[in-house]
Design a protein around this motif. Structure first.
Motif, short mmCIF file in Angstrom:
data_model
loop_
_atom_site.label_atom_id
_atom_site.label_comp_id
_atom_site.label_asym_id
_atom_site.label_seq_id
_atom_site.Cartn_x
_atom_site.Cartn_y
_atom_site.Cartn_z
N PRO A 1 0.82 -1.23 0.00
CA PRO A 1 0.00 0.00 0.00
C PRO A 1 0.85 1.27 0.00
CG PRO A 1 -0.81 -1.59 1.62
CD PRO A 1 0.51 -2.10 1.14
N ASN A 2 0.17 2.39 -0.24
CA ASN A 2 0.85 3.68 -0.33
C ASN A 2 1.34 4.20 1.01
OD1 ASN A 2 0.61 4.00 -3.14
ND2 ASN A 2 -1.48 4.75 -2.93
N ASN A 3 0.71 3.77 2.10
CA ASN A 3 1.09 4.29 3.41
C ASN A 3 0.77 3.26 4.48
OD1 ASN A 3 -1.80 4.77 4.22
ND2 ASN A 3 -1.67 6.27 2.57
N ILE A 4 1.25 3.52 5.69
CA ILE A 4 1.10 2.57 6.79
C ILE A 4 -0.35 2.44 7.22
CG2 ILE A 4 1.63 2.22 9.24
CD1 ILE A 4 3.80 1.27 7.42
N ARG A 5 -1.10 3.51 7.15
CA ARG A 5 -2.51 3.43 7.53
C ARG A 5 -3.26 2.44 6.63
NH1 ARG A 5 -6.21 6.42 10.35
NH2 ARG A 5 -8.37 6.26 9.64
N GLU A 6 -3.02 2.53 5.34
CA GLU A 6 -3.67 1.60 4.41
C GLU A 6 -3.18 0.17 4.65
OE1 GLU A 6 -4.51 1.14 -0.41
OE2 GLU A 6 -3.31 2.81 0.35
N TYR A 7 -1.91 0.04 4.98
CA TYR A 7 -1.36 -1.28 5.31
C TYR A 7 -2.11 -1.89 6.50
CZ TYR A 7 1.91 -4.60 7.48
OH TYR A 7 2.46 -5.70 8.07
N ALA A 8 -2.32 -1.08 7.54
CA ALA A 8 -3.03 -1.57 8.73
C ALA A 8 -4.45 -1.98 8.40
CB ALA A 8 -3.01 -0.49 9.81
N ASN A 9 -5.11 -1.20 7.55
CA ASN A 9 -6.47 -1.56 7.14
C ASN A 9 -6.49 -2.89 6.39
OD1 ASN A 9 -8.15 0.56 8.12
ND2 ASN A 9 -7.35 1.92 6.55
N CYS A 10 -5.53 -3.08 5.50
CA CYS A 10 -5.51 -4.29 4.67
C CYS A 10 -5.27 -5.55 5.50
CB CYS A 10 -4.44 -4.17 3.58
SG CYS A 10 -4.84 -2.99 2.27
N ILE A 11 -4.25 -5.52 6.36
CA ILE A 11 -3.97 -6.73 7.13
C ILE A 11 -5.05 -6.97 8.18
CG2 ILE A 11 -1.50 -6.46 6.75
CD1 ILE A 11 -1.25 -5.65 9.70
N GLY A 12 -5.82 -5.93 8.48
CA GLY A 12 -6.92 -6.07 9.43
C GLY A 12 -8.13 -6.80 8.88
N ARG A 13 -8.04 -7.32 7.64
CA ARG A 13 -9.14 -8.14 7.12
C ARG A 13 -9.16 -9.51 7.79
NH1 ARG A 13 -12.03 -5.07 7.00
NH2 ARG A 13 -10.38 -3.75 7.80
N THR A 14 -8.06 -9.89 8.41
CA THR A 14 -8.03 -11.14 9.15
C THR A 14 -8.20 -10.85 10.64
OG1 THR A 14 -6.79 -13.19 9.50
CG2 THR A 14 -5.52 -11.15 9.46
N ALA A 15 -8.40 -11.91 11.41
CA ALA A 15 -8.66 -11.79 12.86
C ALA A 15 -9.94 -11.00 13.12
CB ALA A 15 -7.47 -11.14 13.57
N ARG A 16 -10.95 -11.20 12.27
CA ARG A 16 -12.23 -10.52 12.42
C ARG A 16 -13.22 -11.41 13.17
NH1 ARG A 16 -11.40 -5.34 11.02
NH2 ARG A 16 -13.63 -5.11 10.69
N PRO A 17 -14.28 -10.83 13.75
CA PRO A 17 -15.32 -11.65 14.37
C PRO A 17 -15.90 -12.64 13.36
CG PRO A 17 -15.60 -9.35 14.97
CD PRO A 17 -14.53 -9.39 13.92
N GLY A 18 -16.09 -13.87 13.79
CA GLY A 18 -16.62 -14.90 12.90
C GLY A 18 -15.54 -15.70 12.20
N GLN A 19 -14.28 -15.29 12.34
CA GLN A 19 -13.16 -16.04 11.78
C GLN A 19 -12.51 -16.88 12.87
OE1 GLN A 19 -10.40 -13.43 9.79
NE2 GLN A 19 -11.98 -12.50 8.50
N ARG A 20 -11.77 -17.89 12.44
CA ARG A 20 -11.05 -18.74 13.38
C ARG A 20 -9.60 -18.28 13.53
NH1 ARG A 20 -10.01 -23.46 11.41
NH2 ARG A 20 -10.85 -23.16 9.30
#
Length: 377
Positions: free
Chosen positions: A143-162
């Motif tokens: 990604p272009n910046n660290i904020r976007e990086y944090a958003n992207c990797i935050g797709r995992t470890a979400r409620p409903g996931q194992r």
């Protein structure tokens, strides 16, 4: 000093793989790395979300026979699915196939899937007896910046996931300038920093320190008397008469970016000039010695009317000093009393009349005021 991260970074395992020698890492090299990672690292019951910048890259990955073969283990109906803005029905179908475990790999873009989607089956979230995804995220592009990086990797470890999830990032040479921020984030999250990443950042820090000393020498009066700049490993040409230092075209683009930031910090005018592959960074004491126009955010300018280009007519302020290479335009705010508007102005029609202060108090040349005076909008 604590690093404040916004948004908060989930406590998941993060790994970074470097791709030196190419601005974007090279599609073929990254594809081979992706296929190898799927074959060797992706667990049998684990799903993978692959994120990239462009839709064409996403489509190419979807059609890759190597990726399909690597992902096509038993128990999965569809090896690779695609979410790329095909329309609401197609997007819903791809998303459903992935979160319900029919597709092992989902390929999408940052803009579509990098934030806002939980990637969990509503049934799994509501019923503990229904297994959710065990999700890994792989950033094929960075990604272009660290904020976007944090958003992207935050797709995992979400409620409903194992599980806690994990993320892998491909960091190409064109993004090496972000290594310091990335290391700070990994340290802040208690993650192990890959040794190649830490070593790369250390090398770049030494490079910047060496270049800082040379730029500080350029600021000193004796540099104008013909003294050469301190020897630096990257080389370059120094014109003592004009006070211009021209860095070699072989300098990696991400290091040019680091030096642009350093020159800003020290108050030295700077531009990159030349075609791709032959592009060279010019750093000078005086902006008039540069081969192209140079502007500073916040400085006052006069913008000529295209109908009378030799007569400055509009008063304004530089909003974004970066010149659009393709259109040769500059973002300027024009004023008319209490009203203002932002425009993309032809750089050849923009003239500096007063300059904002630099970090060290230096300022470049001022243009003589026009005899007719500026007009308003």
């Amino acid at each position: 000093m604590k690093i404040c991260v916004n948004p908060a970074v989930p406590n998941i395992l993060q790994d970074v793989k470097l791709f030196p020698g190419s601005f974007d890492g090279g599609y073929d090299l990254k594809l081979a790395a992706l296929v190898g990672w799927v074959e060797k690292e992706l667990c049998a019951d684990e799903s993978l979300l692959v994120l990239c910048v462009g839709r064409q890259t996403a489509r190419d990955l979807k059609e890759s026979p190597e990726l399909a073969l690597a992902a096509g283990t038993s128990g999965w109906t569809l090896p690779v699915a695609l979410l790329d803005g095909q329309g609401p029905e197609a997007e819903h179908a791809s998303y459903r196939q992935f979160v319900q475990g029919e597709a092992r790999v989902l390929v999408s873009t940052f803009s579509l899937a990098g934030r806002g989607l939980d990637f969990s089956d509503s049934m799994a979230a509501a019923d503990s007896r229904v297994n959710g995804l065990s999700l890994a995220v792989l950033l094929f592009d960075f990604p272009n910046n660290i904020r976007e990086y944090a958003n992207c990797i935050g797709r995992t470890a979400r409620p409903g996931q194992r599980g806690l999830g994990r993320a892998v990032s491909f960091l190409p040479e064109g993004r090496f300038w972000i290594a310091g921020e990335l290391i700070a984030m990994l340290d802040h999250c208690g993650q192990l920093v890959p040794e190649p990443l830490r070593r790369q950042h250390s090398d770049d820090a030494g490079f910047v320190a060496e270049m800082r000393a040379a730029m500080q020498k350029l600021l000193q009066p004796e540099a104008a008397a013909g003294d050469a700049l301190p020897h630096v490993q990257c080389g370059g040409d120094f014109d003592a008469a004009k006070g211009v230092w021209i860095l070699p075209a072989s300098l990696p683009s991400y290091r040019r970016k680091l030096l642009h930031c350093l020159a800003d910090e020290l108050g030295l005018p700077h531009v990159s000039s030349g075609s791709d592959g032959l592009r060279r960074l010019h750093i000078a004491r005086d902006r008039d010695a540069l081969p192209d126009k140079f502007f500073v955010e916040g400085e006052e300018v006069l913008v000529a009317d295209p109908r009378w280009p030799k007569e400055p007519t509009y008063r304004g302020m530089v909003v974004d000093p970066k010149i659009n290479r393709r259109n040769r335009t500059l973002r300027v705010r024009l004023y008319n009393g209490r009203q203002s508007r932002e425009v993309e102005a032809d750089v050849n029609l923009v003239h500096v009349v007063s300059e904002c202060s630099w970090s060290d108090g230096n300022s470049g040349p001022r243009l003589a005021p026009t005899t007719t005076g500026p007009r308003t909008i």
